[in-house]
Design a protein around this motif. Structure first.
Motif, PDB file in Angstrom:
ATOM      1  N   HIS A 160      56.868  56.445  36.156  1.00  0.00           N
ATOM      2  CA  HIS A 160      57.842  57.515  36.407  1.00  0.00           C
ATOM      3  C   HIS A 160      58.901  57.037  37.384  1.00  0.00           C
ATOM      4  O   HIS A 160      58.670  56.110  38.164  1.00  0.00           O
ATOM      5  CB  HIS A 160      57.152  58.746  37.000  1.00  0.00           C
ATOM      6  CG  HIS A 160      56.100  59.332  36.122  1.00  0.00           C
ATOM      7  ND1 HIS A 160      56.344  59.758  34.845  1.00  0.00           N
ATOM      8  CD2 HIS A 160      54.786  59.552  36.330  1.00  0.00           C
ATOM      9  CE1 HIS A 160      55.232  60.220  34.314  1.00  0.00           C
ATOM     10  NE2 HIS A 160      54.263  60.095  35.193  1.00  0.00           N
ATOM     11  N   PRO A 161      60.095  57.672  37.368  1.00  0.00           N
ATOM     12  CA  PRO A 161      61.105  57.329  38.370  1.00  0.00           C
ATOM     13  C   PRO A 161      60.525  57.513  39.769  1.00  0.00           C
ATOM     14  O   PRO A 161      59.818  58.484  40.028  1.00  0.00           O
ATOM     15  CB  PRO A 161      62.232  58.330  38.104  1.00  0.00           C
ATOM     16  CG  PRO A 161      62.022  58.770  36.693  1.00  0.00           C
ATOM     17  CD  PRO A 161      60.546  58.716  36.462  1.00  0.00           C
ATOM     18  N   LEU A 162      60.825  56.573  40.664  1.00  0.00           N
ATOM     19  CA  LEU A 162      60.190  56.566  41.978  1.00  0.00           C
ATOM     20  C   LEU A 162      61.197  56.242  43.069  1.00  0.00           C
ATOM     21  O   LEU A 162      62.020  55.337  42.917  1.00  0.00           O
ATOM     22  CB  LEU A 162      59.064  55.530  41.974  1.00  0.00           C
ATOM     23  CG  LEU A 162      58.281  55.284  43.249  1.00  0.00           C
ATOM     24  CD1 LEU A 162      57.513  56.529  43.678  1.00  0.00           C
ATOM     25  CD2 LEU A 162      57.312  54.136  43.053  1.00  0.00           C
ATOM     26  N   VAL A 163      61.141  57.008  44.160  1.00  0.00           N
ATOM     27  CA  VAL A 163      61.941  56.762  45.349  1.00  0.00           C
ATOM     28  C   VAL A 163      60.968  56.674  46.522  1.00  0.00           C
ATOM     29  O   VAL A 163      60.062  57.502  46.645  1.00  0.00           O
ATOM     30  CB  VAL A 163      62.946  57.909  45.606  1.00  0.00           C
ATOM     31  CG1 VAL A 163      63.683  57.716  46.932  1.00  0.00           C
ATOM     32  CG2 VAL A 163      63.932  58.028  44.457  1.00  0.00           C
ATOM     33  N   ILE A 164      61.154  55.666  47.385  1.00  0.00           N
ATOM     34  CA  ILE A 164      60.335  55.554  48.588  1.00  0.00           C
ATOM     35  C   ILE A 164      61.198  55.996  49.755  1.00  0.00           C
ATOM     36  O   ILE A 164      62.286  55.459  49.980  1.00  0.00           O
ATOM     37  CB  ILE A 164      59.846  54.113  48.807  1.00  0.00           C
ATOM     38  CG1 ILE A 164      58.974  53.685  47.636  1.00  0.00           C
ATOM     39  CG2 ILE A 164      59.095  54.001  50.130  1.00  0.00           C
ATOM     40  CD1 ILE A 164      58.573  52.237  47.671  1.00  0.00           C
TER      41      ILE A 164
END
Length: 89
Positions: free
Chosen positions: A45-49
């Motif tokens: 899935h699209p992921l942002v940290i």
């Protein structure tokens, strides 16, 4: 904690959202953070940290952010950013 984790994992698989993985910028990256990150990458899935508490960052926190970015070399589609709830940024 384990029950909440399992429910969250099932919900992510069902909804297929954009995932924001928040890491405590003061505490730094823990082994648990890395485990969760690996599992989220595997889901595809699209992921942002988001490194939280940017208002309190010291050189260790910036080192952690750089370490994360370098470790994600094969996953350049993952964005690493800093946030601060205190400063609303």
């Amino acid at each position: 904690e384990r029950i909440a984790y399992e429910k969250t994992k099932k919900l992510i698989a069902y909804i297929k959202p954009i995932i924001v993985l928040m890491i405590d910028g003061v505490e730094g990256v823990t082994q648990r953070d890395l485990t969760i990150l690996g599992e989220m990458i595997a889901l595809g899935h699209p992921l942002v940290i988001a490194l939280n508490k940017a208002d309190t960052f010291d050189t260790k926190a910036y080192h952690d952010m750089r370490r994360i970015s370098m470790a994600l070399g094969d996953y350049d589609w993952i964005t690493v950013c800093t946030i601060s709830a205190k400063e609303k940024t």
